[in-house]
Write a protein that holds these residues in place. Structure first.
Motif, mmCIF file in Angstrom:
data_model
loop_
_atom_site.group_PDB
_atom_site.id
_atom_site.type_symbol
_atom_site.label_atom_id
_atom_site.label_comp_id
_atom_site.label_asym_id
_atom_site.label_seq_id
_atom_site.Cartn_x
_atom_site.Cartn_y
_atom_site.Cartn_z
ATOM 1 N N GLY A 142 -12.024 5.595 12.721
ATOM 2 C CA GLY A 142 -12.505 6.850 12.136
ATOM 3 C C GLY A 142 -13.438 6.647 10.960
ATOM 4 N N GLY A 143 -14.076 5.480 10.880
ATOM 5 C CA GLY A 143 -15.008 5.229 9.790
ATOM 6 C C GLY A 143 -16.329 5.952 9.988
ATOM 7 N N ASN A 195 -4.479 5.460 10.473
ATOM 8 C CA ASN A 195 -3.818 6.433 9.597
ATOM 9 C C ASN A 195 -4.533 7.777 9.662
ATOM 10 O OD1 ASN A 195 -6.036 6.375 7.673
ATOM 11 N ND2 ASN A 195 -5.229 4.379 7.027
ATOM 12 N N GLN A 196 -3.859 8.797 9.163
ATOM 13 C CA GLN A 196 -4.380 10.166 9.228
ATOM 14 C C GLN A 196 -5.617 10.341 8.345
ATOM 15 O OE1 GLN A 196 -2.912 12.381 11.406
ATOM 16 N NE2 GLN A 196 -4.773 13.559 11.002
ATOM 17 N N GLN A 197 -5.693 9.535 7.289
ATOM 18 C CA GLN A 197 -6.844 9.643 6.384
ATOM 19 C C GLN A 197 -8.153 9.328 7.106
ATOM 20 O OE1 GLN A 197 -6.756 6.948 3.061
ATOM 21 N NE2 GLN A 197 -8.179 8.175 1.836
ATOM 22 N N GLY A 198 -8.127 8.288 7.948
ATOM 23 C CA GLY A 198 -9.325 7.941 8.708
ATOM 24 C C GLY A 198 -9.739 9.055 9.646
ATOM 25 N N ILE A 199 -8.760 9.692 10.273
ATOM 26 C CA ILE A 199 -9.056 10.815 11.179
ATOM 27 C C ILE A 199 -9.658 11.976 10.382
ATOM 28 C CG2 ILE A 199 -8.028 12.523 12.723
ATOM 29 C CD1 ILE A 199 -5.875 10.323 13.334
ATOM 30 N N SER A 200 -9.083 12.251 9.228
ATOM 31 C CA SER A 200 -9.591 13.355 8.386
ATOM 32 C C SER A 200 -11.031 13.104 7.961
ATOM 33 C CB SER A 200 -8.703 13.517 7.147
ATOM 34 O OG SER A 200 -7.401 13.851 7.517
ATOM 35 N N SER A 241 -10.495 15.845 18.399
ATOM 36 C CA SER A 241 -9.095 15.761 17.995
ATOM 37 C C SER A 241 -8.812 14.349 17.495
ATOM 38 C CB SER A 241 -8.166 16.110 19.166
ATOM 39 O OG SER A 241 -8.358 15.198 20.243
ATOM 40 N N GLY A 242 -7.644 14.160 16.888
ATOM 41 C CA GLY A 242 -7.305 12.861 16.326
ATOM 42 C C GLY A 242 -5.894 12.436 16.657
ATOM 43 N N THR A 243 -5.658 11.135 16.595
ATOM 44 C CA THR A 243 -4.325 10.595 16.864
ATOM 45 C C THR A 243 -4.178 9.234 16.196
ATOM 46 O OG1 THR A 243 -2.784 9.913 18.612
ATOM 47 C CG2 THR A 243 -5.112 9.532 19.026
ATOM 48 N N THR A 244 -2.962 8.887 15.832
ATOM 49 C CA THR A 244 -2.699 7.550 15.289
ATOM 50 C C THR A 244 -2.049 6.646 16.330
ATOM 51 O OG1 THR A 244 -0.596 8.343 14.409
ATOM 52 C CG2 THR A 244 -2.490 8.351 12.900
#
Length: 718
Positions: free
Chosen positions: A327-328, A352-357, A389-392
């Motif tokens: 998610g960079g 982690n969720q931060q990368g997705i955000s 959408s995102g996922t870890t």
């Protein structure tokens, strides 16, 4: 609004691109539909066809008016047929071509009853000039509808009266902005600036155009105050002085079309339209013969031809769902263009969720900008965001057709990603690595399905850079190649297929260029002097500023990989590692070759960071001319490009030129490195390299391919 009466009395010459039908209200509808073409383009033979159709219309008893509309689903007229221009051998031929275009537009403009253009889709170049010749213009409120005069991008100017009609419609300031940038205008913006009379849904476009015909001719709406201000002698003089100065600062004298556009528009305003039309046709003829226009048109033809190729003899598989690993900045950019350009659902996996955000915010910020500028409706913004959408973990990966890996440049990590995807995705899922330097066959080693592993190298920032490199390895299947190329094209990218070797094509030639710029710096040349030398040569950014933008840490990571593969000519200049040791990564951390303002503030003028010289233990002093610096940096790039061609890293001179222009901003007016070499003369380039070799070392030794072609009198292009 009332719907028009049924249309009757169809007349259509058998081979014409123009058909005519009449409503019961005696309004003629001229439909433009070029046979066997996806979009309408204007051709020389259409002059007679338009004349004939206008004569037929005029013969109709009680004719009330005419409407021009396209028979194509998403295109009004996309411009003139460029091959028609390319066939001109002398300036006079091109001038006569422009005069014919002017004559037919004058015929439309002088038509005795109102003529209205009903515009849906691309209305560009000659298409807009035809619309300008009409007495009214209605366009559809649709994302596909764009109006513009992009001729400057081909080293030309509008040649069918556009330079004279547009200033009288929207004013000289806006006209010059449109023509000098080649930018396109959306429907609502066109309405605000007075370029069109109304913008309506496509469903009522024809009905609205017919109603506009019934209203009769109107005098042009009053120009905005800014345009009226420059109609006086002083205002006009100030406008053209300022525009000329600003344009020269941007073009550095490399694009003669910009000067001609300014001159021709000014001639029409100063001396009247008659003289303006003469100046326009003459300038058009002269520009067609310039090497800059020839190079730009060659790039246009090359990019057009590339759109029809898939890199392999196979049918592409449909891609319905995509996943991105990481998610960079790169991952976020890839996810963004997948959702917003390709219109496909994309799932981002990060640790982690931060990368997705961060990745979601990347897309949100870009879409917000479009919405604020009126390019995107709020409902459409929400729809596009819902595609991401995102996922870890790997939930949802069973339904994914393509996974794009955008993790760190670490071979073991990328190999691990393949194993995890193969365990969690479907049997048919393609794995594409966004590596910038690591060989794909190394990444694919140990894969259960190596035929479905491929490289897909994007350039940063992904939403702006038009190029991607598609890199198959020896075991990649033809279907995987074709599917990946088709997908990249769906994202709005220009895709070139390149060989699986260290650095591939674009980064390999770029590294040779940047390394030499760094050597100039370490010899004491100032940062600004080096960058200015290459900007003056024609690059959009100097090499050191480019390294700041890419990231010094990212840009230098490829150097040891290239040195290991190709030897000492790629060795990093001694001393440059001090930049990394000082935590200088460029713009992203505000520390690089240049000074950056604190976050949230803007620095008005870009200045080099003087502390760099102290860090590198240098006393800055410019000893070489700008030309000498440009010669050194560009010569190494040209030499390496020919090596890539001869080794098969790049498949053709055409692809080499597209890759360099679209990937690193090689000056478009030179046509790309291969076309530039041919224009220089290979013998002359060999002599220059040999001289540089004597001055600066063995890295400048001309490659075998150049020596052979020089001896045999061959060119890179047939």
């Amino acid at each position: 609004m009332n719907q028009p009466s049924p249309l009757v009395s169809e007349q259509q010459p058998a081979t014409s691109a123009f058909s005519l039908r009449f409503s019961e209200e005696d309004i003629g509808i001229i439909t433009i539909d070029v046979p066997n073409e996806k979009v309408n383009t204007l051709k020389a033979e259409f002059v007679e066809q338009i004349n004939q159709i206008l004569q037929q219309a005029q013969a109709h008893p009680h004719l009330k008016g005419l409407v021009f509309i396209s028979g194509k689903p998403d295109s009004f007229i996309a411009g003139a047929d460029i091959s028609m221009i390319a066939r001109c051998q002398q300036a006079q031929e091109a001038t006569e071509l422009a005069q014919k275009g002017q004559a037919i537009m004058a015929h439309i403009s002088a038509f005795p009853v109102p003529v209205v253009a009903a515009i849906h889709g691309a209305c560009l170049g000659g298409g807009l000039e035809l619309a300008l010749a009409c007495h009214g213009r209605i366009c559809s409120v649709d994302d596909k509808t764009q109006l513009g005069l992009p001729e400057v991008q081909l080293g030309l100017l509008p040649g069918s009266g556009g330079t004279q009609r547009l200033p009288r419609l929207i004013g000289a300031p806006r006209t010059l902005d449109m023509m000098l940038t080649g930018r396109t205008i959306r429907a609502k913006q066109a309405l605000r600036m007075g370029l069109v009379d109304d913008a309506v849904p496509q469903a009522i476009l024809l009905a609205t155009a017919i109603e506009r015909v019934k209203q009769g001719r109107r005098s042009n709406a009053s120009l905005p105050w800014s345009a009226r201000l420059v109609k006086g002698p002083l205002g006009k003089a100030l406008l053209f002085h300022f525009v000329r100065k600003q344009t020269r600062a941007k073009s550095h004298g490399h694009y003669p079309a910009t000067e001609k556009i300014i001159d021709v528009v000014k001639t029409g305003l100063d001396q009247g339209r008659g003289n303006g039309y003469q100046a326009e046709a003459r300038a058009f003829g002269e520009l067609v013969m310039t090497p800059q226009s020839a190079a730009l048109r060659a790039l246009f033809f090359a990019a057009t031809a590339l759109k029809k190729e898939f890199g392999a003899q196979a049918e592409p598989l449909p891609i319905k769902k995509v996943a991105v690993l990481g998610g960079g900045l790169m991952g976020g950019g890839i996810a963004c263009v997948t959702a917003t350009k390709a219109g496909l659902p994309v799932r981002i996996k990060d640790i982690n969720q931060q990368g997705i955000s961060h990745s979601l915010k990347y897309s949100w910020d870009l879409l917000q900008k479009k919405a604020k500028r009126g390019y995107l409706k709020r409902a459409e913004l929400q729809r596009q965001m819902m595609l991401i959408s995102g996922t870890t973990d790997y939930s949802g990966f069973r339904q994914v057709d393509l996974v794009i890996e955008a993790v760190f440049e670490d071979l073991a990590l990328k190999q691990q990603m393949i194993h995890e995807v193969e365990e969690n995705a479907s049997q048919h899922t393609i794995f594409a690595s966004n590596t910038s330097s690591l060989p794909i066959h190394e990444i694919a080693r140990g894969a259960a399905r190596p035929q479905q592993v491929i490289g897909l190298h994007y350039f940063s920032p992904v939403d702006k850079m038009p190029l991607v490199e598609v890199i198959p390895h020896a075991q990649t299947s033809a279907q995987t190649i074709a599917t990946t190329v088709a997908f990249a094209r769906k994202q709005g990218k220009t895709a070139i297929v390149v060989g699986d070797s260290a650095g591939f094509y674009v980064n390999r030639i770029l590294t040779a260029y940047i390394n030499e710029a760094a050597r100039c710096l370490l010899a004491g040349e100032t940062i600004e002097h080096i960058d200015r030398a290459l900007v003056d040569f024609g690059f959009p950014l100097g090499p050191l500023q480019l390294l700041d933008e890419v990231g010094i840490d990212v840009g230098t990571k490829i150097v040891p990989i290239l040195e290991a593969a190709f030897g000492e000519r790629f060795a990093a200049p001694a001393g440059l590692e001090a930049m990394l040791a000082d935590d200088r990564k460029g713009r992203k951390n505000g520390r690089g070759f240049y000074l950056y303002a604190p976050k949230g503030q803007k620095r008005r003028h870009k200045r080099a960071d003087p502390s760099v010289y102290k860090l590198l233990n240098l006393t800055p002093k410019n000893k070489q001319s700008a030309q000498q610096i440009a010669d050194r940096c560009v010569a190494l790039m040209l030499n390496e490009a020919v090596r890539c061609l001869d080794e098969g890293t790049i498949g053709s001179a055409r692809d080499a030129d597209i890759g360099a222009v679209f990937g690193i901003g090689f000056p478009p007016f030179l046509g790309g490195p291969m076309r530039y070499i041919d224009s220089l003369g290979i013998v002359n380039l060999v002599k220059k390299l040999q001289l540089l070799e004597q001055q600066w070392g063995a890295r400048f030794a001309p490659c075998e391919g150049l020596l052979q072609r020089a001896a045999q009198g061959r060119k890179l292009y047939p």
